[in-house]
Design a protein around this motif. Structure first.
Motif, short mmCIF file in Angstrom:
data_model
loop_
_atom_site.label_atom_id
_atom_site.label_comp_id
_atom_site.label_asym_id
_atom_site.label_seq_id
_atom_site.Cartn_x
_atom_site.Cartn_y
_atom_site.Cartn_z
N LEU A 1 0.83 -1.20 0.00
CA LEU A 1 0.00 0.00 0.00
C LEU A 1 0.86 1.25 0.00
O LEU A 1 1.86 1.32 0.72
CB LEU A 1 -0.89 0.03 1.24
N GLN A 2 0.45 2.22 -0.82
CA GLN A 2 1.18 3.48 -0.89
C GLN A 2 0.20 4.62 -1.10
O GLN A 2 -0.96 4.41 -1.44
CB GLN A 2 2.18 3.46 -2.05
N GLY A 3 0.70 5.81 -0.88
CA GLY A 3 -0.05 7.03 -1.19
C GLY A 3 -1.39 7.13 -0.50
O GLY A 3 -1.54 6.78 0.67
N ILE A 4 -2.39 7.58 -1.24
CA ILE A 4 -3.72 7.83 -0.68
C ILE A 4 -4.38 6.55 -0.19
O ILE A 4 -5.08 6.55 0.82
CB ILE A 4 -4.62 8.58 -1.71
N GLU A 5 -4.16 5.45 -0.90
CA GLU A 5 -4.73 4.16 -0.49
C GLU A 5 -4.21 3.78 0.90
O GLU A 5 -4.97 3.36 1.77
CB GLU A 5 -4.37 3.09 -1.52
N TYR A 6 -2.91 3.96 1.12
CA TYR A 6 -2.30 3.66 2.41
C TYR A 6 -2.90 4.54 3.50
O TYR A 6 -3.28 4.06 4.57
CB TYR A 6 -0.78 3.87 2.33
N ARG A 7 -2.99 5.85 3.24
CA ARG A 7 -3.51 6.77 4.25
C ARG A 7 -4.98 6.47 4.57
O ARG A 7 -5.40 6.54 5.72
CB ARG A 7 -3.33 8.21 3.79
N PHE A 8 -5.76 6.10 3.56
CA PHE A 8 -7.17 5.79 3.78
C PHE A 8 -7.33 4.57 4.66
O PHE A 8 -8.07 4.58 5.64
CB PHE A 8 -7.88 5.58 2.43
N ILE A 9 -6.62 3.50 4.34
CA ILE A 9 -6.73 2.26 5.12
C ILE A 9 -6.18 2.46 6.53
O ILE A 9 -6.76 1.97 7.50
CB ILE A 9 -6.05 1.09 4.39
N LEU A 10 -5.10 3.20 6.68
CA LEU A 10 -4.55 3.48 8.00
C LEU A 10 -5.57 4.24 8.83
O LEU A 10 -5.80 3.92 10.01
CB LEU A 10 -3.25 4.29 7.87
N SER A 11 -6.22 5.21 8.22
CA SER A 11 -7.25 5.98 8.93
C SER A 11 -8.40 5.09 9.35
O SER A 11 -8.92 5.20 10.47
CB SER A 11 -7.75 7.10 8.01
N GLU A 12 -8.80 4.17 8.49
CA GLU A 12 -9.88 3.22 8.80
C GLU A 12 -9.50 2.34 9.97
O GLU A 12 -10.31 2.08 10.86
CB GLU A 12 -10.18 2.34 7.58
N ILE A 13 -8.28 1.85 9.97
CA ILE A 13 -7.81 0.95 11.03
C ILE A 13 -7.74 1.68 12.37
O ILE A 13 -8.18 1.15 13.39
CB ILE A 13 -6.45 0.35 10.67
N ILE A 14 -7.22 2.88 12.36
CA ILE A 14 -7.08 3.64 13.59
C ILE A 14 -8.45 4.03 14.11
O ILE A 14 -8.77 3.93 15.26
CB ILE A 14 -6.20 4.89 13.37
#
Length: 135
Positions: free
Chosen positions: A122-135
């Motif tokens: 995962l990179q870029g916006i996809e990474y940030r979106f999933i990280l935000s979902e997990i947190i």
């Protein structure tokens, strides 16, 4: 280049090291020297030695400087055959980021790792979106 006492300690091949220091402190010079020392003294191929950096830029620079040092030593005329083999072997050198290193291992052993062989990091916006979902 003349190394400091602490930099010289990093050349001890009887231990693994992690180098952390500020910009311009000679980290890359120390790592280039150590990397070549391992290849030459242990008679290893570049694909047998792992060097991990934090960024792709640092990995590319380290690889480039190792090749440059090999070329410098070739110009000096000693150990030509061995240095030419090392230079050719730098194409498969394992100098990368931790992400690239881990991805390579997971791609080699997807079944053992329990991951889809066609996974992507995962990179870029996809990474940030999933990280935000997990947190």
């Amino acid at each position: 280049m003349e190394f400091t006492l602490n930099q010289k300690k990093a050349h001890d091949l009887n231990r693994h090291i992690s180098v952390s220091a500020g910009a311009g402190s000679g980290k890359t010079a120390v790592l280039v020297h150590r990397y070549l020392k391992i290849l030459l003294e242990k008679n290893m191929h570049p694909n047998q030695v792992v060097a991990i950096t934090f960024t792709e830029k640092a990995a590319a620079e380290l690889k480039q400087r190792v090749v440059r040092e090999i070329n410098t030593r070739l110009a000096e005329g000693t150990h030509r055959a061995r240095l030419e083999r090392l230079r050719a072997g730098m194409i498969s050198a394992q100098i990368s980021t931790i992400h690239s290193f881990c991805a390579r291992i997971l791609r080699e052993y997807p079944v053992e790792a329990g991951v889809d062989a066609d996974f992507s990091v995962l990179q870029g916006i996809e990474y940030r979106f999933i990280l935000s979902e997990i947190i």
